[in-house]
Design a protein around this motif. Sequence first.
Motif, PDB file in Angstrom:
ATOM      1  N   ARG A  21      -7.067   3.052  -0.518  1.00  0.00           N
ATOM      2  CA  ARG A  21      -6.549   3.187   0.798  1.00  0.00           C
ATOM      3  C   ARG A  21      -4.975   3.652   0.895  1.00  0.00           C
ATOM      4  O   ARG A  21      -4.574   4.375   1.861  1.00  0.00           O
ATOM      5  N   SER A  22      -4.317   3.331  -0.300  1.00  0.00           N
ATOM      6  CA  SER A  22      -2.843   3.800  -0.359  1.00  0.00           C
ATOM      7  C   SER A  22      -2.595   5.073  -0.472  1.00  0.00           C
ATOM      8  O   SER A  22      -1.594   5.626   0.247  1.00  0.00           O
ATOM      9  N   ALA A  46      -7.544  -1.228  -2.275  1.00  0.00           N
ATOM     10  CA  ALA A  46      -6.381  -1.040  -1.845  1.00  0.00           C
ATOM     11  C   ALA A  46      -5.524   0.164  -2.445  1.00  0.00           C
ATOM     12  O   ALA A  46      -4.821   0.957  -1.538  1.00  0.00           O
ATOM     13  N   ASP A 101       0.776  -1.178   0.248  1.00  0.00           N
ATOM     14  CA  ASP A 101      -0.028   0.025  -0.020  1.00  0.00           C
ATOM     15  C   ASP A 101       0.756   1.249   0.008  1.00  0.00           C
ATOM     16  O   ASP A 101       0.473   2.084  -0.713  1.00  0.00           O
TER      17      ASP A 101
END
Length: 434
Positions: free
Chosen positions: A404-405, A401, A140
Amino acid sequence: MEWYALISAALFMLLALFATGLPIFLSFLTLNILGIYFLRGSFDGVMMVVSSMYNTGTSLSLAAIPLFIFLGEILFRSSAVNILFNGVDALVGNIRARLYAVSIMLSAVFGALSGSAMAVAAMMGASLLPEMRKRGYDRDLSMGTILAGSSLAPIIPPSVMAVVLGILSGVSISGLLIAGVLPGLLLAFAFFLYVVIRGWLNPSLAPVSQQTTLPWRERAVLLLRAVPFLLIIVTILGLILAGVATPTESAAMGCIVASIICAIFAKLDFKALIEAVRSTAMITGMIMVIMVSSVAFSQLLNMSGVTFELVDWVTGLDIPLVLMFIALMALPFVLCMFIDQIALMILLVPLYQPIVSALGFDPMWFWAIFLINMSVGGITPPFGYTLFALQGVANDVPIQAVYRSVLPFIVIFGLVVVVLALFPQIILFLPSFL
């Protein structure tokens, strides 16, 4: 009909046309023609749209766009990517979170050379991300550094978006290009500081045992091989700052220098050059047709009287300028998650331009921050275009993902924008030399 009802109806119709999958230029063209019919009761004013499209399409300032795109294509289609990667890697050295720092610095360099956030994200996602994951770096955080670094592309010159924004806002294109240098470097430093601190606090994010240490002589050789490519940036910025060339002329010189350097130090052959020309023509055609089909939108607003009524309403509001500035920046930040960046600029700049003038904001300062705001919108969930460019090459990674990263870096963007708002000279220092 009241001005706010006209704006709401126009925005709703435009978003509805986008939602149908109609190309952006056809959406704007349809809106303009229907708007003329609504205001005049006939299609007599259509020739005004045609005239505006012709005048915009023949503007010499637009010539910088294909040149900057061609510059990026030359670099991506030669082996310059590997040379610059090795050079930046050697420069960073054996620090914890080394590849995170390499990712940010390399993305910033390629952003400065190409001006395309999506191209940088796709290239870095295909080349650097697999290596970072192979060496045990956090997935991430690796994706976050690539997205954050690539988002600097529209800010650090040369920038296609800066050219488009300069044309639409009436601000000096040279000044707007140069104004992005210090903010871009400040953002890159903030990203670098963040990943180093994260790596220090949590060593498992970047295991030292899998980092490579090269002798200083080998590192020096790798770094020296990358130095000629920096001459491209120096040529473009130097000519603009010296006042001896326009952005278009500087872009042309940048293409010449890039072709020579890539032919000597990289692997630029005739086939790659033809592919670069073909790709440049396709991308430029897409941008140009959007520009010429949507520039009449501002004339439509003026014809309806919406622009003048909106300015009167905004200047009559009894609220502090700080809150007005926040509101003006919040709207593009939100809309950029859903609408193409260039299309959004064409939509908002005609509305914002008289407001900025009426409120007394420095145009160079305001539009430079506006450009940064548009850049971060490209990496903001749920529909930031750059997010999908990265996910497209890292297809084993779920989009959640990817979302979120990038969140910590969006926060850093916000903090830096606050600093730029409080200290305008960071933006205005270099343009003051023009």
